[in-house]
Design a protein around this motif. Structure first.
Motif, PDB file in Angstrom:
ATOM      1  N   ALA A   1      13.508   1.061   3.618  1.00  0.00           N
ATOM      2  CA  ALA A   1      13.909   1.583   3.247  1.00  0.00           C
ATOM      3  C   ALA A   1      13.098   3.416   3.701  1.00  0.00           C
ATOM      4  N   CYS A   2      11.945   2.849   3.226  1.00  0.00           N
ATOM      5  CA  CYS A   2      10.970   4.257   3.023  1.00  0.00           C
ATOM      6  C   CYS A   2      10.949   4.729   4.499  1.00  0.00           C
ATOM      7  N   PRO A   3      11.591   6.137   4.698  1.00  0.00           N
ATOM      8  CA  PRO A   3      11.411   6.720   6.256  1.00  0.00           C
ATOM      9  C   PRO A   3      10.338   7.281   6.681  1.00  0.00           C
ATOM     10  N   THR A   4       9.416   7.078   5.879  1.00  0.00           N
ATOM     11  CA  THR A   4       8.109   7.866   5.983  1.00  0.00           C
ATOM     12  C   THR A   4       6.405   6.903   6.182  1.00  0.00           C
ATOM     13  N   ASP A   5       7.633   5.738   6.035  1.00  0.00           N
ATOM     14  CA  ASP A   5       6.276   4.425   5.781  1.00  0.00           C
ATOM     15  C   ASP A   5       5.245   4.799   4.754  1.00  0.00           C
TER      16      ASP A   5
ATOM     17  N   PHE B   1       0.985  -1.284  -0.182  1.00  0.00           N
ATOM     18  CA  PHE B   1      -0.070   0.292  -0.202  1.00  0.00           C
ATOM     19  C   PHE B   1       1.582   1.273   0.545  1.00  0.00           C
ATOM     20  N   THR B   2       1.217   2.171  -0.908  1.00  0.00           N
ATOM     21  CA  THR B   2       1.667   2.910  -1.098  1.00  0.00           C
ATOM     22  C   THR B   2       0.876   4.842  -1.171  1.00  0.00           C
ATOM     23  N   ASP B   3       1.042   4.946   0.480  1.00  0.00           N
ATOM     24  CA  ASP B   3       0.449   6.273   0.481  1.00  0.00           C
ATOM     25  C   ASP B   3       1.327   7.238   0.424  1.00  0.00           C
ATOM     26  N   THR B   4       0.876   8.549  -1.357  1.00  0.00           N
ATOM     27  CA  THR B   4       1.102   8.639  -1.553  1.00  0.00           C
ATOM     28  C   THR B   4       1.533  10.649  -0.855  1.00  0.00           C
ATOM     29  N   SER B   5       0.453  10.772   0.324  1.00  0.00           N
ATOM     30  CA  SER B   5      -0.150  11.544   1.416  1.00  0.00           C
ATOM     31  C   SER B   5       0.990  12.001   1.809  1.00  0.00           C
ATOM     32  N   VAL B   6       1.987  10.970   2.664  1.00  0.00           N
ATOM     33  CA  VAL B   6       3.544  11.091   3.165  1.00  0.00           C
ATOM     34  C   VAL B   6       4.760  10.708   1.967  1.00  0.00           C
ATOM     35  N   CYS B   7       4.464  10.757   1.316  1.00  0.00           N
ATOM     36  CA  CYS B   7       5.760   9.972   0.424  1.00  0.00           C
ATOM     37  C   CYS B   7       6.895  11.594   0.873  1.00  0.00           C
ATOM     38  N   ILE B   8       7.965  12.073   1.332  1.00  0.00           N
ATOM     39  CA  ILE B   8       8.758  12.875   0.756  1.00  0.00           C
ATOM     40  C   ILE B   8       9.373  13.089  -0.097  1.00  0.00           C
ATOM     41  N   GLY B   9       9.286  12.181  -1.555  1.00  0.00           N
ATOM     42  CA  GLY B   9      10.317  12.305  -2.368  1.00  0.00           C
ATOM     43  C   GLY B   9      12.259  12.407  -2.343  1.00  0.00           C
ATOM     44  N   CYS B  10      12.231  11.497  -1.730  1.00  0.00           N
ATOM     45  CA  CYS B  10      13.824  11.224  -0.889  1.00  0.00           C
ATOM     46  C   CYS B  10      14.082  10.210  -1.938  1.00  0.00           C
ATOM     47  N   LYS B  11      13.920   9.323  -2.648  1.00  0.00           N
ATOM     48  CA  LYS B  11      14.203   7.866  -3.086  1.00  0.00           C
ATOM     49  C   LYS B  11      14.773   7.316  -2.645  1.00  0.00           C
ATOM     50  N   ALA B  12      15.077   7.107  -1.312  1.00  0.00           N
ATOM     51  CA  ALA B  12      15.428   6.006  -0.900  1.00  0.00           C
ATOM     52  C   ALA B  12      14.469   4.284  -1.442  1.00  0.00           C
ATOM     53  N   CYS B  13      13.610   4.419  -1.836  1.00  0.00           N
ATOM     54  CA  CYS B  13      13.447   3.010  -2.395  1.00  0.00           C
ATOM     55  C   CYS B  13      14.114   2.659  -3.742  1.00  0.00           C
ATOM     56  N   GLU B  14      13.993   4.128  -4.280  1.00  0.00           N
ATOM     57  CA  GLU B  14      14.598   3.870  -5.940  1.00  0.00           C
ATOM     58  C   GLU B  14      15.980   3.211  -5.317  1.00  0.00           C
ATOM     59  N   VAL B  15      17.084   3.694  -4.479  1.00  0.00           N
ATOM     60  CA  VAL B  15      18.754   3.128  -4.425  1.00  0.00           C
ATOM     61  C   VAL B  15      18.444   1.710  -3.142  1.00  0.00           C
ATOM     62  N   ALA B  16      17.076   1.435  -3.021  1.00  0.00           N
ATOM     63  CA  ALA B  16      17.901   0.505  -2.291  1.00  0.00           C
ATOM     64  C   ALA B  16      17.115  -0.721  -2.691  1.00  0.00           C
ATOM     65  N   CYS B  17      15.822  -0.368  -4.128  1.00  0.00           N
ATOM     66  CA  CYS B  17      16.031  -1.507  -5.177  1.00  0.00           C
ATOM     67  C   CYS B  17      17.327  -1.553  -5.877  1.00  0.00           C
ATOM     68  N   LYS B  18      17.518  -0.785  -6.367  1.00  0.00           N
ATOM     69  CA  LYS B  18      18.319  -0.659  -6.875  1.00  0.00           C
ATOM     70  C   LYS B  18      20.122  -2.300  -6.660  1.00  0.00           C
ATOM     71  N   GLU B  19      20.317  -1.202  -5.648  1.00  0.00           N
ATOM     72  CA  GLU B  19      21.231  -2.415  -4.497  1.00  0.00           C
ATOM     73  C   GLU B  19      21.103  -3.637  -3.936  1.00  0.00           C
TER      74      GLU B  19
END
Ligand code: SF4
Ligand code: SF4
Lengths: 290, 346
Positions: free
Chosen positions: A187-191, A22-40
């Motif tokens: 990796a998502c810091p805001t859940d 469940f991706t709750d975009t209302s609390v996404c802060i655009g840090c892209k930690a998910c992109e990085v963690a996935c690549k890693e």
């Protein structure tokens, strides 16, 4: 939330549960930690597009080398509705101030569709459904026919050109096997990215969207939480603050295999016409003989 | 964040989907696929023609059609294999049997059909093994019609709206075009005295193709936008239709003088040529852009190419296999000429 209670993965009878996002975009802060963690974690190659000018988005879209993609949308309130409201009030619209701008950020991912077009059309059986309900490509089986690419209504899966095979998010199947949450959710810091049993996530999301609408986010809506939609509901669904198309998501996705029965019927009819036509034209009568 | 913040300025992302980006991925198929559609169609219809002619007592025509089917049947698998991203793994298609995947059905169909058609053609050419030849020819004729039309199902199993929307008429377009090709090929190969039925098949095939295409475009309505205007898909579509019409007219005009037409006319006058010409000239469609619909309903996410000439994906794949990086940049920084869902460039 890095590790889940073992009880989350299996029912009391030991059956694996359908897991999802469940991706709750209302609390996404655009840090892209998910992109990085996935690549890693998944060893996904770099695919930097350079400076795109699309707000903070330089990864542009999901693809063979981008399994999590954070979209950035900048909105200013100068649309028609705004004029409408002001016209009704008889006042001229004021110039928007910085306060009126808003950022929409959303981490997009493969939807792990209940009826997955990519899986349905894969002729090698390389794409399969795991015990946790996710849709995964077996890299050692895929022969790169590319049929899944055009069958995905979201433009998610893609062939890696230098490799020849198709790639996409695996819902971190390897981590799931070991009882770990996917890398991006960890990796998502805001859940904003929440991982868990799909039925629980749907309940949680319904409450959350209600809360947001009550708080004045009139366009807050769930995307993909409805099991009756064109793909049977997403295994990875979203809470959006605006219409799906604003985020580059199709508003009414339909799995291309939905009309399969009719397509085969029409093909059968056309084959019949071909045979009957040729037979008639070479001088065969329907009753046989000349 | 005001409640009115959802309204977007013209030119802002919300007005044009996500920065005018396509929602869907460009199909990954390469130039081999439209050629395969043509060779498969030619072979499948020729096998039917061959057996029908033999049943009607026209041995020379049966022989010509069987000989036409064999090479087309032989190159079809090669084209299908070389289209793969990992050609050496082509046998993986035969490790499963999946009715939900038209490509899986096609792979099995072709694996069964190709040896039969090649065998029948070779036996015919060498004049050997008459029993085996007949059995192989009948088998090929039984599978041939499926080979001709399953490719339409293959194409329509597609998230691209213009292909998905063509699902009802596409099999008839393919059947017509296959009959035109098979009729034309047999017409060229058979002795003049026996070739008349092939000419009729070619004419009927051309007419069916043209009629089915018209019906398809009607149904597609606004989705048919890529067929109209001046894009490469529209241009090629016009060529393909024009050539099919010209070939069909020439074949019809040949009439009683079929033999003379045939001896004198270069192959480009044959009804088979237009279809192949349409296919040979396959080019890429303009870089598809998406506009999300202003509201609500699903819009054509993109409408990349025309199935008009029966080889849509040639246009959408071969020449434009862009390096992802470049496309991304030009799509975002380039001038905003996006194809709207009504097919107008803006
Ligand atoms: S979003 Fe696309 S790639 Fe992901 S499961 Fe659905 S059809 Fe397959
Ligand atoms: S679940 Fe795993 S593979 Fe999928 S986006 Fe998240 S980190 Fe990447």
């Amino acid at each position: 939330m890095t590790t889940l209670d073992p009880g989350a993965w299996f029912t009391p009878d030991g059956e694996p549960r359908r897991m999802g996002f469940f991706t709750d975009t209302s609390v996404c802060i655009g840090c892209k930690a998910c992109e990085v963690a996935c690549k890693e974690w998944n060893g996904v190659p770099s695919d930097v597009a350079g400076f795109t000018g699309m707000s903070f988005d330089n990864t542009v879209a999901l693809g063979a080398d981008t399994w999590r993609h954070v979209a950035f949308v900048e909105q200013a309130p100068v649309g028609l509705e705004w004029f409408g409201e002001d016209a009704a009030a008889g006042t001229a619209p004021a110039a928007p101030s910085a306060q009126d701008l808003r950022f929409l950020m959303s981490s997009d991912v493969c939807k792990h569709c209940t009826r997955a077009g990519c899986l349905d059309v894969c002729p090698t059986g390389a794409i399969f459904r795991t015990e946790f309900g996710s849709v995964v490509v077996q890299e050692d089986v895929c022969n790169g026919c590319g049929y899944c690419v055009s069958a995905c209504p979201f433009g998610v899966i893609e062939r890696r050109e230098d490799d020849g095979r198709a790639f996409k998010c695996t819902l971190c199947y390897d981590r799931s096997k070991g009882g770990l949450e996917p890398a991006c959710a960890t990796a998502c810091p805001t859940d904003s990215i929440q991982f868990g049993p799909l039925d629980e996530l749907r309940d949680r999301a319904a409450g959350r969207v209600e809360h947001l609408v009550a708080a004045g986010q009139s366009r807050a809506q769930l995307y993909g939480a409805d099991p009756d939609d064109g793909v049977g509901g997403f295994g990875a669904f979203f809470l959006l603050l605006d219409r799906p198309e604003v985020y580059g998501l199709p508003p009414d996705p339909v799995v291309p295999t939905r009309d399969a029965a009719r397509m085969w019927r029409m093909a059968g009819a056309a084959a019949g016409v071909l045979v009957a036509g040729i037979a008639a034209l070479v001088g065969l009568s329907p009753r046989g003989g000349r | 964040m005001s409640a009115a913040a959802g309204g977007t300025a013209a030119g802002a992302p919300g007005a044009d989907g996500y920065y005018g980006r396509p929602v869907l991925k460009r199909p990954a198929w390469t130039w081999e696929v439209p050629w395969y559609f043509w060779t498969g169609g030619l072979a499948g219809a020729s096998s039917v023609l061959s057996v029908a002619a033999r049943a009607a007592g026209n041995r020379p025509l049966a022989r010509a059609a069987a000989i036409a089917a064999a090479p087309a049947a032989a190159v079809s698998p090669a084209l299908l294999v070389s289209d793969l991203g990992r050609p050496e793994r082509f046998l993986n298609m035969l490790r499963v049997f999946r009715p939900s995947s038209p490509l899986s059905m096609g792979a099995w169909l072709l694996s069964a059909y190709a040896p039969l058609a090649v065998g029948a053609g070779a036996a015919e050419l060498l004049g050997i093994l008459p029993r085996t030849r007949t059995a192989a020819a009948v088998g090929a004729a039984a599978l041939g019609p499926g080979l001709v039309t399953y490719t339409a199902v293959l194409l329509a199993h597609n998230a691209v709206p213009v292909w998905h929307g063509a699902q009802r008429e596409l099999p008839f377009v393919f059947a017509g075009s296959a009959a035109a090709s098979a009729g034309g090929a047999a017409f060229l190969l058979a002795p003049a005295a026996a070739a008349e039925p092939a000419r009729r098949v070619a004419i009927a095939g051309g007419l069916l193709e043209l009629a089915a295409e018209r019906a398809m475009e009607r149904r597609l309505g606004p989705l048919a936008a890529p067929f109209e205007g001046d894009g490469p898909a529209a241009r090629l579509g016009r060529w393909a239709r024009g050539l099919t019409a010209a070939g069909t007219t020439l074949a019809a005009a040949g009439g009683g003088r079929a033999g003379r037409w045939r001896r004198r006319g270069p192959p480009c006058c044959s009804p088979a040529a237009p279809a192949s010409a349409g296919r040979c000239t396959g080019r890429a469609s303009p870089p598809p852009r998406t506009r999300a619909p202003p509201s609500g309903r699903s819009a054509p996410a993109w409408t990349p190419a025309s199935p008009r000439a029966r080889d849509p994906q040639a246009r959408s794949t071969r020449p434009v296999r862009p390096a992802p990086v470049r496309v991304r940049n030009s799509a975002t920084l380039g001038p905003a000429s996006s194809l709207s869902r009504h097919g107008t460039y803006r």
